[in-house]
Design a protein around this motif. Structure first.
Motif, PDB file in Angstrom:
ATOM      1  N   GLU A 190       0.816  -1.218   0.000  1.00  0.00           N
ATOM      2  CA  GLU A 190       0.000   0.000   0.000  1.00  0.00           C
ATOM      3  C   GLU A 190       0.854   1.275   0.000  1.00  0.00           C
ATOM      4  O   GLU A 190       0.391   2.326  -0.443  1.00  0.00           O
ATOM      5  N   LEU A 193       1.545   1.718  -3.885  1.00  0.00           N
ATOM      6  CA  LEU A 193       0.436   1.596  -4.832  1.00  0.00           C
ATOM      7  C   LEU A 193      -0.346   2.908  -4.850  1.00  0.00           C
ATOM      8  O   LEU A 193      -0.807   3.373  -3.812  1.00  0.00           O
ATOM      9  N   PHE A 194      -0.464   3.505  -6.023  1.00  0.00           N
ATOM     10  CA  PHE A 194      -1.138   4.798  -6.140  1.00  0.00           C
ATOM     11  C   PHE A 194      -2.279   4.685  -7.133  1.00  0.00           C
ATOM     12  O   PHE A 194      -2.220   3.919  -8.091  1.00  0.00           O
ATOM     13  N   ARG A 195      -3.309   5.458  -6.896  1.00  0.00           N
ATOM     14  CA  ARG A 195      -4.480   5.471  -7.790  1.00  0.00           C
ATOM     15  C   ARG A 195      -4.690   6.898  -8.289  1.00  0.00           C
ATOM     16  O   ARG A 195      -4.625   7.842  -7.524  1.00  0.00           O
ATOM     17  N   ARG A 196      -4.951   7.033  -9.557  1.00  0.00           N
ATOM     18  CA  ARG A 196      -5.172   8.366 -10.140  1.00  0.00           C
ATOM     19  C   ARG A 196      -6.517   8.413 -10.853  1.00  0.00           C
ATOM     20  O   ARG A 196      -6.966   7.443 -11.399  1.00  0.00           O
TER      21      ARG A 196
END
Length: 196
Positions: A190, A193-196
């Motif tokens: 985590e 881990l990146f969300r865009r």
């Protein structure tokens, strides 16, 4: 299998059967590559003289690396076992051809580094195939690539990507050695881990 695919530094001296090594290399050669270029070039380092020179390079570079740390961390660094060069029955130098004819340049005009990435993909394939045969792999990165290239007398257009020690490990352990010795623990996914 994926949990125990750790970087191995402690090897038994039992030889790897030649037919097993040949099978692993052929499996690794199935790895994907940019433009189907297969840029990896493999050198089995078998001579005692060449191996001794590689050990000398490692020891010099390892000492230089130790001097970059201070106090307690320097002491911990010097206690780490960071290669299996003296014990591993197989030494495999993996190079990437910087301008392979195969592939005709497809897919690498804008990202030339995909050649090296392809070679790393082959290394990873080799690593997993070796594990399936209960064989360990250790990646020795504390080396001077130019000196290794000179010692092994390879083509000027080849770039050293990895120097691998291969053999049967002394033990199976899913916890990385650097974590077991208190150098550093793995961080959770985590944190990366990146969300865009």
């Amino acid at each position: 299998m994926l949990e125990w695919r750790r970087d191995v530094r402690r090897f038994r001296r039992d030889p790897v059967p030649p037919e097993t090594l040949d099978r692993l290399l052929h499996l690794a050669d199935l790895a994907p590559s940019v433009g189907n270029s297969q840029p990896w070039r493999l050198v089995l380092v078998e001579s005692a003289e060449a191996r001794a020179k590689i050990v000398e390079i490692f020891e010099a570079e390892n000492e230089a690396a130790a001097r970059t740390y201070t106090d307690e961390q320097a002491g911990r660094y010097r206690q780490l076992k960071l290669s299996g060069l003296k014990e591993a029955p197989v030494h495999l130098a993996v190079f990437s051809d910087e301008n392979p004819q195969q592939g005709h340049g497809l897919g690498r005009a804008t990202m030339h580094e995909t050649l090296a990435y392809s070679t790393v993909s082959m290394i990873h394939t080799f690593w997993l195939a070796a594990r399936s045969e209960d064989i360990g792999v250790g990646w020795v990165s504390i080396l001077d690539p130019e000196r290794v290239t000179e010692i092994l007398q390879v083509d000027d257009g080849w770039r050293l990507v990895a120097y691998l020690c291969v053999g049967f490990p002394e033990e199976d352990n899913i916890v990385p050695e650097l974590e077991r010795t208190g150098w550093q623990s793995r961080s959770p996914l985590e944190t990366r881990l990146f969300r865009r």
